[in-house]
Design a protein around this motif. Structure first.
Motif, short mmCIF file in Angstrom:
data_model
loop_
_atom_site.label_atom_id
_atom_site.label_comp_id
_atom_site.label_asym_id
_atom_site.label_seq_id
_atom_site.Cartn_x
_atom_site.Cartn_y
_atom_site.Cartn_z
N VAL A 98 -70.55 43.25 25.97
CA VAL A 98 -69.62 43.24 24.85
C VAL A 98 -68.43 44.10 25.28
CG1 VAL A 98 -69.23 44.25 22.57
CG2 VAL A 98 -71.25 42.82 22.98
N VAL A 99 -67.22 43.56 25.20
CA VAL A 99 -66.02 44.28 25.63
C VAL A 99 -65.09 44.48 24.43
CG1 VAL A 99 -64.04 44.33 27.20
CG2 VAL A 99 -66.20 43.27 27.93
N VAL A 100 -64.63 45.70 24.25
CA VAL A 100 -63.61 46.00 23.25
C VAL A 100 -62.43 46.63 23.97
CG1 VAL A 100 -65.22 46.23 21.33
CG2 VAL A 100 -64.65 48.24 22.69
N ALA A 124 -65.55 32.99 30.85
CA ALA A 124 -66.36 34.15 31.23
C ALA A 124 -67.47 34.39 30.21
CB ALA A 124 -65.48 35.39 31.37
N ILE A 125 -67.16 34.20 28.92
CA ILE A 125 -68.18 34.35 27.88
C ILE A 125 -69.27 33.30 28.05
CG2 ILE A 125 -68.58 34.10 25.39
CD1 ILE A 125 -65.77 35.38 24.99
N SER A 131 -69.08 39.22 24.80
CA SER A 131 -68.16 39.01 23.69
C SER A 131 -66.93 39.89 23.91
CB SER A 131 -68.80 39.39 22.35
OG SER A 131 -69.86 38.52 22.03
N LEU A 132 -65.82 39.50 23.27
CA LEU A 132 -64.58 40.27 23.39
C LEU A 132 -63.94 40.44 22.03
CD1 LEU A 132 -62.33 41.61 25.09
CD2 LEU A 132 -61.29 39.35 25.34
N GLU A 336 -73.21 36.58 17.69
CA GLU A 336 -73.28 35.60 18.77
C GLU A 336 -72.20 35.89 19.81
OE1 GLU A 336 -75.43 33.04 19.28
OE2 GLU A 336 -76.58 33.89 17.60
N PRO A 337 -72.44 35.58 21.08
CA PRO A 337 -71.39 35.73 22.09
C PRO A 337 -70.14 34.96 21.66
CG PRO A 337 -73.48 35.27 23.15
CD PRO A 337 -73.70 35.08 21.67
N GLY A 338 -68.96 35.57 21.87
CA GLY A 338 -67.75 34.87 21.47
C GLY A 338 -66.51 35.74 21.59
N LEU A 339 -65.39 35.14 21.25
CA LEU A 339 -64.09 35.80 21.24
C LEU A 339 -63.72 36.06 19.79
CD1 LEU A 339 -61.46 36.75 22.53
CD2 LEU A 339 -60.73 34.35 22.68
#
Length: 359
Positions: A98-100, A124-125, A131-132, A336-339
């Motif tokens: 998870v990236v912030v 990339a996700i 996630s971003l 959930e993984p995502g933007l």
């Protein structure tokens, strides 16, 4: 606890280390630096904290990401290196993190982001399952969730104005203050951050985000710009001398136009000394503040002052922006993984931190 990496130790990274260390669900697992002089130094020392955290700074990106951290706070600047920042962030996403971050302006409103930014992130996700979430340091919450929250307190709204009002002599990033913003340069110098279309590139996403939340369409985004020269030479504590006749104050607006009128406005009023442009709005304490004004019925005005690293208002603004990002990590881990953008990610209460000592 979620293993969390802080990538970068400048103004944002220092605050990020402190925020991660304070969060009861996060564990500072690594700190990434670019400057070889910082390699091996303890994270507490780099963040201006007392004692040691037992985490030595590293420049080995591959090794840090190979450990599969659950989260990465990407605090390295993207102002002059957006392509490099995008590469770094996609590496972390492919590692499943998870990236912030505040580094990628086009992703403030990810739905309107150009494909060259959005597509690599989504790929990339899909590859790594990360996630971003991107939110600004100007601060992001002052240009999205705060004004939107305030808008829900009224019956009718004529306009929303978000202001940053600061004395930049307290901002410990001389290259940005002098070269990107132009303070201390001759008036004929065109700073990159103030060049036509650049303010829209940086803050236009936040206007579009607010318009989407309010259910309106923007006809256009316009910019206004006013620059003032110093009447006298001034000396600052952090950055030295700024000569008379050079740029000493800047005031600009990025306006979201609805039905021909500026209805959603982000305005910056910045000085290098309180004597510059004295007729412009000033912060209550003379140093810095963020303000949101809802013109309508009723008229609502909220001014937020934050201080960190002593009584530094610039550091306080960075710290609250970082708090918004770091406090979103546990929500993003469960999602959930995502933007994601600011309309997706709720503000998180400081669970488990009331009364906790800080250093």
């Amino acid at each position: 606890m979620f293993a969390t990496v802080v990538w970068g130790t400048g103004n944002v990274g220092r605050a990020a280390i402190r925020a991660v260390e304070a969060h009861p669900l996060l564990n500072l697992s690594a700190v990434l630096v670019h400057d070889p002089r910082k390699v091996g130094r303890d994270a507490a020392q780099l963040a201006g904290m007392e004692g040691e955290l037992g985490v030595a700074a590293s420049d080995d990106i591959e090794a840090v990401l190979a450990a599969r951290p659950r989260a990465v706070v990407y605090a390295a600047s993207g102002d002059l290196r957006p392509d490099d920042a995008l590469v770094d962030i996609t590496r972390a996403l492919r590692a499943g993190a998870v990236v912030v971050t505040p580094a990628l302006y086009p992703l403030y409103d990810q739905r309107s982001a150009p494909p060259e930014f959005r597509d690599p992130v989504l790929a990339a996700i899909a590859d790594g399952g990360g996630s971003l979430f991107v939110s600004g340091v100007d601060p992001g919450w002052g240009n999205d969730v705060l004004p939107l929250l305030m808008s829900g307190l009224g019956s009718t709204i004529d306009a929303i104005r978000c202001q940053e009002i600061f004395d930049y002599s307290t901002y410990e990033q001389e290259t940005a203050v002098r070269d990107l913003i132009g303070m201390g340069h001759p008036m004929e110098y065109e700073p990159l951050m103030l060049a036509p279309t650049i303010p829209t590139m940086v803050w236009g996403g936040q206007l579009r985000l607010m318009a989407r939340a309010l259910g309106v369409e923007l006809d256009d985004i316009r910019e206004t710009m006013d620059r003032r020269a110093l009447d006298t030479t001034v000396t600052t504590r952090l950055m030295g001398v700024f000569k008379s006749g050079t740029q000493g104050a800047v005031r600009f607006e990025v306006q979201g136009i609805v039905d021909g009128e500026p209805r959603i406005v982000i305005e910056h009023i910045t000085r290098i000394h309180p004597s510059a442009a004295p007729d412009w709005p000033s912060p209550p304490d003379g140093s810095g503040a963020h303000r949101v004004i809802i013109e309508g019925r009723p008229r609502i005005e909220v001014t937020v002052e934050a201080a960190d690293e002593g009584d530094n208002r610039s550091a306080g603004g960075n710290a609250t922006a970082v708090g918004r990002l770091v406090n979103a990590i546990d929500w993003l881990v469960d999602a959930e993984p995502g933007l994601y953008d600011a309309l997706d990610v709720p503000l998180r209460p400081a669970v488990g931190r009331l009364g906790r000592k800080h250093s």
